[in-house]
Design an enzyme around this catalytic site. Structure first.
Site, PDB file in Angstrom:
ATOM      1  N   ILE A 141       3.581 -18.467  -2.088  1.00  0.00           N
ATOM      2  CA  ILE A 141       3.818 -18.166  -0.684  1.00  0.00           C
ATOM      3  C   ILE A 141       3.832 -16.656  -0.445  1.00  0.00           C
ATOM      4  O   ILE A 141       3.300 -16.155   0.546  1.00  0.00           O
ATOM      5  CB  ILE A 141       5.138 -18.823  -0.188  1.00  0.00           C
ATOM      6  CG1 ILE A 141       5.417 -18.502   1.265  1.00  0.00           C
ATOM      7  CG2 ILE A 141       6.306 -18.426  -1.056  1.00  0.00           C
ATOM      8  CD1 ILE A 141       4.507 -19.166   2.242  1.00  0.00           C
ATOM      9  N   ILE A 166      20.067 -20.892   0.789  1.00  0.00           N
ATOM     10  CA  ILE A 166      21.425 -20.444   1.119  1.00  0.00           C
ATOM     11  C   ILE A 166      21.706 -19.032   0.604  1.00  0.00           C
ATOM     12  O   ILE A 166      22.850 -18.599   0.559  1.00  0.00           O
ATOM     13  CB  ILE A 166      22.471 -21.415   0.528  1.00  0.00           C
ATOM     14  CG1 ILE A 166      22.325 -21.516  -0.997  1.00  0.00           C
ATOM     15  CG2 ILE A 166      22.352 -22.788   1.169  1.00  0.00           C
ATOM     16  CD1 ILE A 166      23.377 -22.377  -1.679  1.00  0.00           C
ATOM     17  N   CYS A 189      48.448 -16.481   0.541  1.00  0.00           N
ATOM     18  CA  CYS A 189      48.085 -17.859   0.891  1.00  0.00           C
ATOM     19  C   CYS A 189      47.749 -18.670  -0.355  1.00  0.00           C
ATOM     20  O   CYS A 189      48.303 -19.741  -0.593  1.00  0.00           O
ATOM     21  CB  CYS A 189      46.911 -17.856   1.869  1.00  0.00           C
ATOM     22  SG  CYS A 189      46.167 -19.466   2.162  1.00  0.00           S
ATOM     23  N   ASN A 198       2.173 -24.168  -0.509  1.00  0.00           N
ATOM     24  CA  ASN A 198       3.060 -24.571  -1.605  1.00  0.00           C
ATOM     25  C   ASN A 198       2.265 -24.507  -2.897  1.00  0.00           C
ATOM     26  O   ASN A 198       1.056 -24.765  -2.908  1.00  0.00           O
ATOM     27  CB  ASN A 198       3.577 -25.997  -1.375  1.00  0.00           C
ATOM     28  CG  ASN A 198       4.820 -26.308  -2.196  1.00  0.00           C
ATOM     29  OD1 ASN A 198       5.818 -25.598  -2.121  1.00  0.00           O
ATOM     30  ND2 ASN A 198       4.761 -27.373  -2.983  1.00  0.00           N
ATOM     31  N   SER A 212       8.363 -29.161  -0.672  1.00  0.00           N
ATOM     32  CA  SER A 212       7.573 -30.397  -0.691  1.00  0.00           C
ATOM     33  C   SER A 212       8.014 -31.348   0.402  1.00  0.00           C
ATOM     34  O   SER A 212       7.538 -32.471   0.500  1.00  0.00           O
ATOM     35  CB  SER A 212       7.696 -31.079  -2.059  1.00  0.00           C
ATOM     36  OG  SER A 212       9.057 -31.340  -2.357  1.00  0.00           O
ATOM     37  N   HIS A 226      21.258 -25.292   5.558  1.00  0.00           N
ATOM     38  CA  HIS A 226      22.229 -25.670   4.528  1.00  0.00           C
ATOM     39  C   HIS A 226      23.303 -24.618   4.313  1.00  0.00           C
ATOM     40  O   HIS A 226      23.999 -24.632   3.295  1.00  0.00           O
ATOM     41  CB  HIS A 226      21.495 -25.968   3.217  1.00  0.00           C
ATOM     42  CG  HIS A 226      20.577 -27.139   3.314  1.00  0.00           C
ATOM     43  ND1 HIS A 226      19.435 -27.293   2.550  1.00  0.00           N
ATOM     44  CD2 HIS A 226      20.609 -28.232   4.125  1.00  0.00           C
ATOM     45  CE1 HIS A 226      18.827 -28.422   2.867  1.00  0.00           C
ATOM     46  NE2 HIS A 226      19.525 -29.005   3.815  1.00  0.00           N
ATOM     47  N   ARG A 256      16.606 -28.436  -9.074  1.00  0.00           N
ATOM     48  CA  ARG A 256      16.016 -29.775  -9.129  1.00  0.00           C
ATOM     49  C   ARG A 256      14.896 -29.866 -10.171  1.00  0.00           C
ATOM     50  O   ARG A 256      14.580 -30.933 -10.661  1.00  0.00           O
ATOM     51  CB  ARG A 256      15.472 -30.178  -7.761  1.00  0.00           C
ATOM     52  CG  ARG A 256      16.556 -30.472  -6.751  1.00  0.00           C
ATOM     53  CD  ARG A 256      15.979 -30.972  -5.430  1.00  0.00           C
ATOM     54  NE  ARG A 256      17.037 -31.191  -4.471  1.00  0.00           N
ATOM     55  CZ  ARG A 256      17.590 -30.248  -3.747  1.00  0.00           C
ATOM     56  NH1 ARG A 256      17.177 -28.999  -3.862  1.00  0.00           N
ATOM     57  NH2 ARG A 256      18.564 -30.512  -2.901  1.00  0.00           N
TER      58      ARG A 256
END
Length: 249
Positions: free
Chosen positions: A240, A108, A161, A222, A200, A124, A39
C-alpha cells in the site's frame, strides 16, 4: 505481485478526477511500519501464551485476568519508536490538498494522526487513549508503557486511586462507538471514491460498513488477493505504501 504501470496510471486518474475520497485501512497499512499483525502468526503465540490472542484481548479476560492481559498487551500491542510510513504520509498529503475527506481505520496505533491526518475515524479505538476504570482519569500511551505495578498492570496514580487503567481500544465482546459508526457511514455515503488498503475485509462489523459507499470508483490495494476483489473497479496486489507513494496529488 507488483503493480503495473497501467494500474498506477488508472489509480492516478481516479484520484485526479475525484473530489471526495475516503480511505478505509486495516492492519496491512501498519505492518509496513513494523507493527505485526497478530492474526498471521498465531502459531508463535501458541508456543508462548496459555490463551489465544482473541481471548486475551477480550473484555471478560481484561477484567478477570488483567495481569495476563497486560503481559500480552505490552509485548504484542504496545510499541515505541514506530513511525508513519509512505501510505500514512500520502494520505495526510491528500487530506491537506482537500482530496481526502476521511481516513477510516481498523488500526489502534495512531500513526495516521502522527503523519498529519486530522479526520481519522478509529473504529477500534486507540492505544494512545487510556482511562482508569475506577475514577475515569485519562492517561496517554506513554504512561501505560512506563508505569506498572509488580504484576505489570497499569494503575491510576490520581489521588492514590489505584484503579486499573483500561486502554480505549475495542476489545472482543465490546461494541464499536456509535458516534464513530455514524460518522463512518456518513463519510462513505458522501464519498465519490473509496480506497481500501491493507485489509482483506474479514473483520466485522467494521468491514460491513463499506456497503454504505455508492460512489463510482472503488479501489482495493492489498498484498494478497481477498474474497472481495471482485467488488472493486481496480484491484492492485502490492504494498500500500509503495503504490500510494507513486500518486501525485
Amino acid at each position: 505481485m507488483s503493480a503495473t504501470q497501467e494500474q498506477i496510471d488508472t489509480l492516478q486518474s481516479y484520484v485526479s478526477e475525484s473530489s471526495s475520497i475516503v480511505f478505509f485501512g486495516g492492519a496491512g497499512v501498519s505492518t509496513e511500519s513494523g507493527i505485526p499483525d497478530f492474526r498471521s502468526v498465531d502459531g508463535l503465540y501458541n508456543q508462548k501464551w496459555d490463551y489465544p490472542p482473541e481471548e486475551i484481548l477480550s473484555r471478560g479476560f481484561f477484567h478477570s485476568n488483567p495481569a495476563e492481559f497486560y503481559r500480552f498487551y505490552r509485548e504484542k500491542i504496545l510499541v515505541k519508536g514506530i513511525l508513519p510510513n509512505a501510505a500514512h504520509k500520502k494520505l495526510a498529503e491528500m487530506e491537506a490538498k482537500g482530496k481526502l475527506k476521511a481516513v477510516i481505520t481498523q488500526n489502534i496505533d495512531g500513526l495516521h494522526q502522527a503523519a498529519g491526518s486530522r479526520n481519522v475515524l478509529e473504529l477500534h479505538g486507540s492505544v494512545l487513549r487510556n482511562h482508569c476504570v475506577k475514577c475515569g482519569a485519562f492517561y496517554d500511551g506513554d504512561y501505560v508503557i512506563d508505569h506498572k505495578d509488580e504484576d505489570g498492570i497499569a494503575r491510576c496514580s490520581k489521588d492514590s486511586c489505584g484503579g486499573i487503567i483500561k486502554p480505549d481500544v475495542v476489545l472482543y465482546g465490546e461494541n464499536l462507538d456509535e458516534d464513530v459508526i455514524s460518522r463512518t457511514i456518513k463519510a462513505l455515503q458522501e464519498a465519490d471514491m473509496l480506497i481500501i488498503g491493507g485489509t482483506s475485509l474479514t473483520v466485522y462489523p467494521a468491514a460491513g460498513f463499506i456497503r454504505a459507499f455508492t460512489g463510482d470508483r472503488l479501489v482495493l490495494i492489498n498484498r494478497d488477493a481477498t474474497p472481495n476483489d471482485g467488488m472493486a473497479n481496480l484491484v492492485i496486489h502490492d504494498s500500500i505504501g509503495k503504490v500510494l507513494d507513486q500518486i501525485i496529488v
